[in-house]
Design a protein around this motif. Structure first.
Motif, PDB file in Angstrom:
ATOM      1  N   LYS A 107     -86.421  -1.060 -68.775  1.00 26.39           N
ATOM      2  CA  LYS A 107     -85.851  -0.721 -67.461  1.00 26.39           C
ATOM      3  C   LYS A 107     -86.949  -0.594 -66.412  1.00 26.39           C
ATOM      4  O   LYS A 107     -88.074  -0.216 -66.705  1.00 26.39           O
ATOM      5  CB  LYS A 107     -85.073   0.591 -67.547  1.00 26.39           C
ATOM      6  N   HIS A 111     -83.834   1.304 -62.062  1.00 26.00           N
ATOM      7  CA  HIS A 111     -82.734   1.329 -63.027  1.00 26.00           C
ATOM      8  C   HIS A 111     -82.531   2.736 -63.586  1.00 26.00           C
ATOM      9  O   HIS A 111     -81.391   3.210 -63.682  1.00 26.00           O
ATOM     10  CB  HIS A 111     -83.023   0.371 -64.188  1.00 26.00           C
ATOM     11  N   ASP A 136     -82.040 -11.041 -62.679  1.00 24.04           N
ATOM     12  CA  ASP A 136     -81.754 -10.232 -63.860  1.00 24.04           C
ATOM     13  C   ASP A 136     -81.877  -8.738 -63.550  1.00 24.04           C
ATOM     14  O   ASP A 136     -81.072  -7.925 -64.037  1.00 24.04           O
ATOM     15  CB  ASP A 136     -82.718 -10.616 -64.979  1.00 24.04           C
ATOM     16  N   LYS A 140     -78.741  -5.957 -63.806  1.00 25.85           N
ATOM     17  CA  LYS A 140     -78.860  -4.703 -64.552  1.00 25.85           C
ATOM     18  C   LYS A 140     -78.621  -3.487 -63.654  1.00 25.85           C
ATOM     19  O   LYS A 140     -78.132  -2.452 -64.111  1.00 25.85           O
ATOM     20  CB  LYS A 140     -80.245  -4.597 -65.186  1.00 25.85           C
ATOM     21  N   HIS A 171     -73.917  -6.947 -67.314  1.00 26.67           N
ATOM     22  CA  HIS A 171     -74.115  -6.324 -68.625  1.00 26.67           C
ATOM     23  C   HIS A 171     -74.077  -4.811 -68.437  1.00 26.67           C
ATOM     24  O   HIS A 171     -74.932  -4.237 -67.774  1.00 26.67           O
ATOM     25  CB  HIS A 171     -75.453  -6.755 -69.220  1.00 26.67           C
ATOM     26  N   TYR A 172     -73.072  -4.176 -69.053  1.00 29.50           N
ATOM     27  CA  TYR A 172     -72.875  -2.753 -68.805  1.00 29.50           C
ATOM     28  C   TYR A 172     -72.644  -2.033 -70.127  1.00 29.50           C
ATOM     29  O   TYR A 172     -71.851  -2.477 -70.964  1.00 29.50           O
ATOM     30  CB  TYR A 172     -71.662  -2.547 -67.896  1.00 29.50           C
TER      31      TYR A 172
END
Length: 217
Positions: A107, A111, A136, A140, A171-172
């Motif tokens: 991360k 993030h 990307d 995120k 994407h979670y």
């Protein structure tokens, strides 16, 4: 160094150490002083020792601020996770690359700040890194912004700048009682199940996000 960092005790303990052993000051600043390979700045940040952090940053080299502990975290990353903007500012002032260094689980600092719901930190980091965030990185970041009503306005700004995020699969990691599953959802999927915190403020911004998504879909 470890105990002084925890107590935010710079003026007595550390000043005395540096006066007695000036030749080894760089060594004191960068030595790993915990089992997790933290240096004094990691400890001071985690302990919220603001004075200690500022004094260390003043004396450290730019490259030293990017040193990571065993978890892969820089002091800047830990500060971002805490939400204390006053801790990250002096570090960023000396090394502007710190927000772009990935930490725990790959991360970025922004993030981990978004995951913790630290709006002031997210806003600050987005302002200083938005030109460096990759596609990307944005994919995120978006879910954690949309999934929290208190970050709706930041999410709307992100969608306005990067409209493609409204339609791509994000994407979670869904919160579960004992585990979490990584799924692919759209902005609308995440927004549809996000509870409101205040109908007076968040509701209007949520409608703005919905309108923006529908216009783009």
């Amino acid at each position: 160094m470890y105990r002084a960092a925890l107590r935010n005790d710079w003026n007595t303990t550390i000043t005395d150490i540096f006066k007695k052993d000036p030749d080894n000051i760089p060594l004191y600043l960068t030595t790993r002083i915990s089992d997790n390979h933290d240096m004094a700045l990691h400890i001071a940040v985690a302990a919220d020792s603001a004075v200690f952090v500022q004094e260390l940053v003043n004396k450290m080299e730019k490259k030293d601020l990017a040193m990571q502990n065993r978890d892969g975290c820089t002091p800047f990353f830990i500060a971002a996770a805490s939400g204390r903007v006053e801790l990250v500012k002096p570090m960023f002032g000396k090394n502007t690359e710190l927000p772009s260094i990935h930490g725990h689980e790959g991360k970025l600092p922004i993030h981990i700040a978004a995951k913790g719901g630290h709006k002031e930190m997210v806003t600050y980091l987005y302002g200083v890194t938005k030109d460096k965030l990759t596609e990307d990185d944005l994919i995120k970041l978006a879910p954690d912004l949309i999934a929290r009503a208190d970050l709706f306005d930041v999410a709307l700004n992100l969608l306005n700048e990067y409209p493609s995020l409204a339609t791509v699969n994000l994407h979670y990691r869904t919160p579960m009682m004992f585990w979490s599953n990584m799924v692919e959802e759209t902005t609308l999927d995440i927004l549809a199940r996000t509870p409101m915190m205040s109908r007076d403020s968040a509701y209007q911004i949520q409608q703005g996000i919905l309108k923006r998504c529908f216009n783009l879909c």
